[in-house]
Design a protein around this motif. Structure first.
Motif, PDB file in Angstrom:
ATOM      1  N   ARG A   1     -56.505  69.623  35.759  1.00  0.00           N
ATOM      2  CA  ARG A   1     -57.833  69.273  36.282  1.00  0.00           C
ATOM      3  C   ARG A   1     -58.777  70.474  36.225  1.00  0.00           C
ATOM      4  NH1 ARG A   1     -55.701  66.883  40.629  1.00  0.00           N
ATOM      5  NH2 ARG A   1     -56.047  68.735  41.889  1.00  0.00           N
ATOM      6  N   ASN A   2     -58.250  71.623  36.658  1.00  0.00           N
ATOM      7  CA  ASN A   2     -59.123  72.795  36.788  1.00  0.00           C
ATOM      8  C   ASN A   2     -59.055  73.725  35.586  1.00  0.00           C
ATOM      9  OD1 ASN A   2     -59.471  71.661  39.262  1.00  0.00           O
ATOM     10  ND2 ASN A   2     -58.179  73.125  40.347  1.00  0.00           N
ATOM     11  N   THR A   3     -58.354  73.285  34.537  1.00  0.00           N
ATOM     12  CA  THR A   3     -58.129  74.133  33.345  1.00  0.00           C
ATOM     13  C   THR A   3     -57.667  75.525  33.777  1.00  0.00           C
ATOM     14  OG1 THR A   3     -60.325  73.231  32.849  1.00  0.00           O
ATOM     15  CG2 THR A   3     -59.089  74.122  31.022  1.00  0.00           C
ATOM     16  N   GLU A   4     -56.568  75.539  34.505  1.00  0.00           N
ATOM     17  CA  GLU A   4     -56.005  76.803  34.992  1.00  0.00           C
ATOM     18  C   GLU A   4     -54.685  77.080  34.275  1.00  0.00           C
ATOM     19  OE1 GLU A   4     -57.353  76.253  39.663  1.00  0.00           O
ATOM     20  OE2 GLU A   4     -55.237  76.181  39.100  1.00  0.00           O
ATOM     21  N   ASN A   5     -54.227  78.336  34.386  1.00  0.00           N
ATOM     22  CA  ASN A   5     -52.878  78.669  33.935  1.00  0.00           C
ATOM     23  C   ASN A   5     -51.955  78.636  35.142  1.00  0.00           C
ATOM     24  OD1 ASN A   5     -54.599  81.020  32.133  1.00  0.00           O
ATOM     25  ND2 ASN A   5     -53.272  79.554  31.094  1.00  0.00           N
TER      26      ASN A   5
ATOM     27  N   LEU B   1     -32.076  76.513  41.938  1.00  0.00           N
ATOM     28  CA  LEU B   1     -31.574  75.370  41.188  1.00  0.00           C
ATOM     29  C   LEU B   1     -30.083  75.192  41.385  1.00  0.00           C
ATOM     30  CD1 LEU B   1     -33.384  75.420  37.762  1.00  0.00           C
ATOM     31  CD2 LEU B   1     -34.107  74.501  39.936  1.00  0.00           C
ATOM     32  N   GLY B   2     -29.447  76.175  41.981  1.00  0.00           N
ATOM     33  CA  GLY B   2     -27.992  76.136  42.114  1.00  0.00           C
ATOM     34  C   GLY B   2     -27.462  77.435  41.547  1.00  0.00           C
ATOM     35  N   GLY B   3     -26.241  77.797  41.933  1.00  0.00           N
ATOM     36  CA  GLY B   3     -25.637  79.047  41.453  1.00  0.00           C
ATOM     37  C   GLY B   3     -26.563  80.224  41.704  1.00  0.00           C
ATOM     38  N   ASP B   4     -26.733  81.026  40.692  1.00  0.00           N
ATOM     39  CA  ASP B   4     -27.603  82.193  40.860  1.00  0.00           C
ATOM     40  C   ASP B   4     -28.913  82.003  40.115  1.00  0.00           C
ATOM     41  OD1 ASP B   4     -26.377  82.166  38.406  1.00  0.00           O
ATOM     42  OD2 ASP B   4     -26.282  84.341  38.227  1.00  0.00           O
ATOM     43  N   GLU B   5     -29.283  80.743  39.925  1.00  0.00           N
ATOM     44  CA  GLU B   5     -30.521  80.443  39.189  1.00  0.00           C
ATOM     45  C   GLU B   5     -31.662  80.125  40.141  1.00  0.00           C
ATOM     46  OE1 GLU B   5     -29.124  78.452  34.978  1.00  0.00           O
ATOM     47  OE2 GLU B   5     -29.657  77.171  36.659  1.00  0.00           O
ATOM     48  N   PHE B   6     -32.755  80.843  39.965  1.00  0.00           N
ATOM     49  CA  PHE B   6     -33.945  80.622  40.783  1.00  0.00           C
ATOM     50  C   PHE B   6     -35.121  80.325  39.870  1.00  0.00           C
ATOM     51  CE2 PHE B   6     -31.135  83.262  43.214  1.00  0.00           C
ATOM     52  CZ  PHE B   6     -31.265  82.807  44.523  1.00  0.00           C
ATOM     53  N   ILE B   7     -36.072  79.583  40.426  1.00  0.00           N
ATOM     54  CA  ILE B   7     -37.302  79.305  39.673  1.00  0.00           C
ATOM     55  C   ILE B   7     -38.471  79.805  40.514  1.00  0.00           C
ATOM     56  CG2 ILE B   7     -38.865  77.482  38.879  1.00  0.00           C
ATOM     57  CD1 ILE B   7     -36.602  77.301  37.123  1.00  0.00           C
ATOM     58  N   ILE B   8     -39.390  80.437  39.879  1.00  0.00           N
ATOM     59  CA  ILE B   8     -40.588  80.878  40.585  1.00  0.00           C
ATOM     60  C   ILE B   8     -41.775  80.194  39.932  1.00  0.00           C
ATOM     61  CG2 ILE B   8     -42.067  82.862  41.113  1.00  0.00           C
ATOM     62  CD1 ILE B   8     -38.915  84.118  40.595  1.00  0.00           C
ATOM     63  N   LEU B   9     -42.538  79.512  40.766  1.00  0.00           N
ATOM     64  CA  LEU B   9     -43.702  78.804  40.259  1.00  0.00           C
ATOM     65  C   LEU B   9     -44.932  79.475  40.852  1.00  0.00           C
ATOM     66  CD1 LEU B   9     -44.832  76.307  38.771  1.00  0.00           C
ATOM     67  CD2 LEU B   9     -44.580  75.052  40.897  1.00  0.00           C
ATOM     68  N   SER B  10     -45.746  80.070  39.990  1.00  0.00           N
ATOM     69  CA  SER B  10     -46.937  80.778  40.480  1.00  0.00           C
ATOM     70  C   SER B  10     -48.190  80.088  39.980  1.00  0.00           C
ATOM     71  CB  SER B  10     -46.933  82.221  39.974  1.00  0.00           C
ATOM     72  OG  SER B  10     -45.937  82.934  40.612  1.00  0.00           O
ATOM     73  N   PRO B  11     -48.830  79.306  40.857  1.00  0.00           N
ATOM     74  CA  PRO B  11     -50.029  78.608  40.426  1.00  0.00           C
ATOM     75  C   PRO B  11     -51.146  79.601  40.116  1.00  0.00           C
ATOM     76  CG  PRO B  11     -49.288  77.840  42.588  1.00  0.00           C
ATOM     77  CD  PRO B  11     -48.523  79.060  42.257  1.00  0.00           C
ATOM     78  N   ASN B  12     -52.048  79.115  39.278  1.00  0.00           N
ATOM     79  CA  ASN B  12     -53.237  79.900  38.938  1.00  0.00           C
ATOM     80  C   ASN B  12     -52.872  81.328  38.497  1.00  0.00           C
ATOM     81  OD1 ASN B  12     -55.876  80.166  38.525  1.00  0.00           O
ATOM     82  ND2 ASN B  12     -56.485  80.255  40.685  1.00  0.00           N
ATOM     83  N   THR B  13     -51.853  81.436  37.656  1.00  0.00           N
ATOM     84  CA  THR B  13     -51.389  82.761  37.210  1.00  0.00           C
ATOM     85  C   THR B  13     -51.302  82.773  35.687  1.00  0.00           C
ATOM     86  OG1 THR B  13     -50.109  82.995  39.227  1.00  0.00           O
ATOM     87  CG2 THR B  13     -49.440  84.383  37.385  1.00  0.00           C
TER      88      THR B  13
ATOM     89  N   ALA C   1     -50.627  85.255  31.956  1.00  0.00           N
ATOM     90  CA  ALA C   1     -49.552  86.137  31.503  1.00  0.00           C
ATOM     91  C   ALA C   1     -49.599  87.490  32.209  1.00  0.00           C
ATOM     92  CB  ALA C   1     -49.648  86.322  29.992  1.00  0.00           C
ATOM     93  N   ASN C   2     -50.820  88.015  32.418  1.00  0.00           N
ATOM     94  CA  ASN C   2     -50.929  89.316  33.102  1.00  0.00           C
ATOM     95  C   ASN C   2     -50.354  89.255  34.502  1.00  0.00           C
ATOM     96  OD1 ASN C   2     -52.088  90.536  30.965  1.00  0.00           O
ATOM     97  ND2 ASN C   2     -54.207  90.163  31.646  1.00  0.00           N
ATOM     98  N   GLY C   3     -50.759  88.178  35.197  1.00  0.00           N
ATOM     99  CA  GLY C   3     -50.272  87.994  36.573  1.00  0.00           C
ATOM    100  C   GLY C   3     -48.760  87.886  36.580  1.00  0.00           C
TER     101      GLY C   3
ATOM    102  N   GLY D   1     -42.566  81.272  31.286  1.00  0.00           N
ATOM    103  CA  GLY D   1     -43.345  80.332  30.485  1.00  0.00           C
ATOM    104  C   GLY D   1     -44.704  80.181  31.148  1.00  0.00           C
ATOM    105  N   ILE D   2     -45.768  80.179  30.346  1.00  0.00           N
ATOM    106  CA  ILE D   2     -47.112  80.055  30.916  1.00  0.00           C
ATOM    107  C   ILE D   2     -47.723  78.733  30.477  1.00  0.00           C
ATOM    108  CG2 ILE D   2     -49.452  81.078  30.986  1.00  0.00           C
ATOM    109  CD1 ILE D   2     -47.482  82.964  32.248  1.00  0.00           C
TER     110      ILE D   2
END
Ligand SMILES: Nc1nc2c(ncn2[C@@H]2O[C@@H]3COP(=O)(O)O[C@H]4[C@@H](O)[C@H](n5cnc6c(=O)[nH]c(N)nc65)O[C@@H]4COP(=O)(O)O[C@H]3[C@H]2O)c(=O)[nH]1
Length: 826
Positions: free
Chosen positions: A429-433, A480-492, A494-496, A528-529
């Motif tokens: 909607r906001n054309t954000e990364n 996600l299980g085991g030693d796997e984590f996901i980080i979701l950073s809105p409005n970020t 590649a530099n961020g 991934g961006i």
């Protein structure tokens, strides 16, 4: 000629004797001629006519009474004279003043000596008043009769038993219903009797006591209930009233009693009361709240369970505020809407939250229905309300468990999916990364295996805390299980993401003191961006994961962005993975054999079996590329077995053909190595091809044995027991533990070609090669060097005591026929 009438005499003889009664009107008329002239009358007559005597005497009735009345009187007189009879009659006459009077008249005829009627004498009495009185009396009499009849009818029609008694409490009368109750024909059989004489003897004393109290106090006793036993012995219930009776002089002469048989009503009322009590008892003990609320929202009543929910000690306390005030703010409007709905005649239900008087919050669920009166008007809301706090907690718990990881309390995959979905929608909607990062703790399995799962879990919790503390509030960290984590950073962008990843890598390394161990971990991150690296959830996930594997491959403790090149390779990986599934059946796989030479006598002492895949479209694909794919999609087990079977079969064929037996070595993938029935499978294949076990050698990479050395020892032992030899491939590149190496029953170390390649120029590689050969010697193992391409390499290896070699210097890997030619040639 007119005969003279001696009226003086007549007057004397006839009028005088009658004159004492002023009521009698006397007169006589001369009817010698026909006109009937008055000859005389008494004073009363003159007064009656209100005329002086002289206007009467000598005048006719027409003159005195007027034309019409006079003519009637004259006609009556003439009728008498004609019939020659005296007559008594009554009749109305109309006087000159217009009034009418009723006269009772006796008329007698007057004869002369010749017995001729010469006159007439009348005596009249004005009876107008007595007639009127009599008439009035008659009317009153009729009225009395009528009202008596009416009273009688009423008394006998009303569905009430009526009786009246005298001061001695004997019956003076009763209506039919009462007589009926007493089983008597009518009141005649009642009159004079007392209650003792009737069927309700048993209750007689009670009735009489009531009677006496009414008579003594002269105060009516109204609508009281009392029992009665009828003549059939049945008990009835009466609603009775007793009233003192007075005569016209206001003197008490008895009492009037009335009663209704309310037996049915009483039974119904008793039943109703009983069922009400029953219902009340149920409601009182009902574990759910039962309440009545008036149209203004005020509490009418509530059972103890409801009061407990409101934390009110009594109904009065609960009623001190309107019900809606117990609701938590956000539920007040919905509750008022529910109330309104019910007041409009609809059923309604609502789940809401309240705060009790002592401050406890509760979740309640209410079902409400309208209560109506006999006319159908809605008078209240009846609500049945149950406490669903526990259910709500359970639901919340279930929702929590479904959305959060129970160990770290971080959002889980399902929760992340929703957040990611929303983040995607917002970014679109906001054309954000935004950045999606895959994080994997490096070597976590080793920590788990060596220090135990408890410590591993504690470490995961600590890492979770660390990640949460580093990231912004709008970021999401999910496990996600085991030693796997996901980080979701809105409005970020590649530099961020770059900054975030750097920070994570730095902070995550901080030493942590867990269960007496100081642990410092590193992580590999793939980034991934959106939208460059994927416009949908699946692509972003896949690409961030691919980037993470790149980080792992590149030595861990770093982060990688997803790149176009990775995209191509992952696409190719996918295609190869698909193609590999049919490779075996399509005969796209074949084996090549690279000769292994003894430096002792330059003879071919063995062959390394190497797998080749020629795809119709992709051409020749290197095993370095497709073996990891086969490991990933699980085909390695099937392919590995095929290699083993084909290599042993080929060797047996050669042996059968008379070639001097030698050893074939086959590469074993880590997955194959740990597959449960590997030893059985090897035995079977050897048996199948009738090859002696001593001619088979299996090559394991260092990493295979490093992962779980204890398990590796067991497997190697089992393989050794069959008689198959084991060598360690690519030695020097991994993290082999020498102490473990001693325990493995291996017989050969293979020096990785990377050390061999630069032997000529690289001092360090030379030192390593030399160290490996010496160590191997010390452990009683053989050494073979791979990738020998030049004479210099060969010479150095020989000088260091390396026993065997293989490499392009002697031969490339060869197809079976070429290999056999090579043997024969050499
Ligand atoms: N530059 C150079 N290379 C030489 C020379 N002599 C041999 N090579 C190559 O070095 C690799 C030796 O195999 P590896 O280290 O076991 O490395 C193998 C092995 O790990 C794996 N592989 C091959 N076949 C199989 C198999 O049947 N099963 C399993 N699990 N892995 C296999 O694929 C890897 C690559 O195999 P290849 O491409 O056949 O590559 C082979 C071989 O062709 C030389 O003088 N110079």
């Amino acid at each position: 000629m007119k005969k003279e009438f001696n009226h003086n005499k007549f007057k004397y003889e006839v009028v005088s004797p009658a004159s004492p009664s002023s009521l009698e009107l006397m007169y006589y008329k001369d009817y010698h001629n026909a006109d009937g002239i008055y000859l005389g009358c008494n004073e009363a007559f003159a007064k009656f006519l209100n005329l002086p005597m002289e206007e009467i005497i000598g005048h006719t009735d027409i003159e005195i009474l007027g034309e019409s009345t006079g003519a009637i009187v004259q006609a009556l007189d003439r009728e008498l004279i004609a019939q020659k009879i005296a007559k008594k009659s009554q009749g109305w006459i109309r006087l000159q003043d217009g009034s009418s009077v009723l006269l009772s008249t006796s008329k007698s005829l007057i004869y002369n000596a010749a017995q001729e009627v010469i006159g007439l004498m009348g005596i009249s009495i004005n009876i107008t008043d007595s007639y009127e009185n009599e008439k009035k009396l008659k009317v009153r009499e009729e009225e009395l009769i009528n009202s008596n009849n009416l009273l009688h009818t009423i008394i006998n029609t009303v569905p009430v038993r009526i009786f009246w008694k005298d001061l001695d409490l004997n019956f003076l009368g009763c209506n039919e219903l009462f007589a009926n109750d007493a089983r008597k024909k009518d009141e005649s059989e009642i009159i004079g009797k007392s209650d003792y004489d009737l069927s309700w003897k048993n209750e007689a004393e009670i009735y009489r006591a009531d009677d006496r109290s009414v008579l003594d106090s002269q105060i009516p006793k109204l609508f009281f209930e009392e029992p009665q036993t009828n003549s059939d012995g049945e008990e009835m219930w009466l609603r009775t009233s007793k009233i003192p009776l007075y005569d016209s002089e206001n003197k008490l002469f008895g009492l009037l009693g009335m009663y209704e048989n309310i037996t049915h009503a009483k039974i119904s009322a008793n039943k109703l009361k009983e069922s009400q009590q029953h219902l009340q008892a149920i409601i009182e003990n009902e574990p759910e709240c039962v309440k009545l609320v008036d149209p203004n929202g005020r509490l009418i009543t509530m059972n103890p369970a409801g009061l407990a929910m409101l934390e009110a000690e009594s109904l009065e306390v609960a009623q001190q505020q309107t019900l809606v005030n117990y609701m938590c703010k956000e539920w007040r409007t919905p509750f008022l809407e529910l109330h309104q709905k019910v007041m409009q005649g609809l059923n309604a239900s609502l789940v809401f939250k309240i705060k009790g008087l002592k401050g406890t919050s509760r979740w309640l669920e209410t079902n409400a229905v309208p209560m109506r009166d006999a006319d159908g008007d809605i008078t209240a809301l009846l609500g049945i309300t149950r406490d669903i706090t526990q259910r709500k907690k359970d639901e919340e718990n279930i929702i929590y468990l479904a959305n959060y990881d129970s160990l770290t309390q971080l959002p889980n995959r399902a929760n992340l999916d929703t957040t990611l979905h929303n983040t995607l929608a917002r970014a679109k909607r906001n054309t954000e990364n935004f950045a999606l990062m895959f994080l994997d703790i490096d070597n976590f399995k080793e920590i788990n295996d060596n220090l135990g799962h408890d410590t591993g879990d504690k470490l995961l919790v600590e890492v979770s805390r660390c990640l949460t503390s580093i990231l912004r509030e709008e970021d999401t960290v999910a496990r996600l299980g085991g030693d796997e984590f996901i980080i979701l950073s809105p409005n970020t962008n590649a530099n961020g993401a770059h900054e975030v990843a750097k920070k994570i890598l730095k902070e995550i390394q901080n030493p942590r003191y867990i269960d007496d161990n100081t642990l410092s971990v590193t992580a590999s991150i793939g980034i991934g961006i959106y939208p460059d690296d994927g416009e949908d959830k699946e692509t972003l996930f896949k690409n961030a994961d691919t980037a993470m594997y790149r980080s792992k491959r590149e030595g861990r403790n770093n982060y990688s962005f997803f790149t176009k090149e990775m995209q191509i390779s992952s696409k190719r990986n996918l295609e190869l993975s698909h193609a590999l599934r049919t490779a075996l059946n399509n005969n796209e796989l074949h084996l090549v054999y690279q000769p292994q030479i003894s430096l002792h006598n330059q003879e071919v002492i063995g062959a390394e079996t190497l797998l080749r895949w020629t795809h119709p479209e992709f051409g020749n694909i290197s095993p370095a590329e497709f073996i990891p794919i086969a490991e990933n999609n699980g085909l390695i087990i099937e392919i590995g077995e095929w290699v083993l079977r084909s290599a042993t079969k080929q060797l047996q064929i050669w042996i059968d053909e008379g070639i001097k037996p030698f050893v074939v070595s086959v590469n074993l993938s880590a997955i194959q190595f740990r597959h449960a029935n590997l030893p059985e499978s090897i035995s079977e294949i050897l048996k199948e091809n009738s090859l002696e076990a001593k001619y088979l050698e299996l090559e394991l990479t260092e990493s295979v044995t490093a992962k779980d050395p204890h398990q590796a020892i067991e497997i190697i032992n089992a393989i050794n027991e069959i008689g198959v030899k084991i060598s360690i491939d690519d030695f020097g590149t991994g993290y082999s533990n020498l102490s473990h190496l001693k325990k493995f029953k291996i017989y050969k170390l293979k020096i990785d070609q990377s050390f061999v390649q630069d032997i000529k120029d690289d001092q360090e590689d030379r030192a390593i090669v030399s160290a490996i050969i010496n160590m191997s010697d010390a452990l009683g193992l053989k050494t073979i060097a791979e990738g020998v391409e030049t004479i210099e390499q060969l010479q150095y290896l020989r000088s260091q005591g390396c026993q065997e070699v293989q490499g392009y210097y002697f031969s490339k890997p060869l197809v079976a026929e070429d290999f056999i030619s090579f043997i024969k040639k050499s």
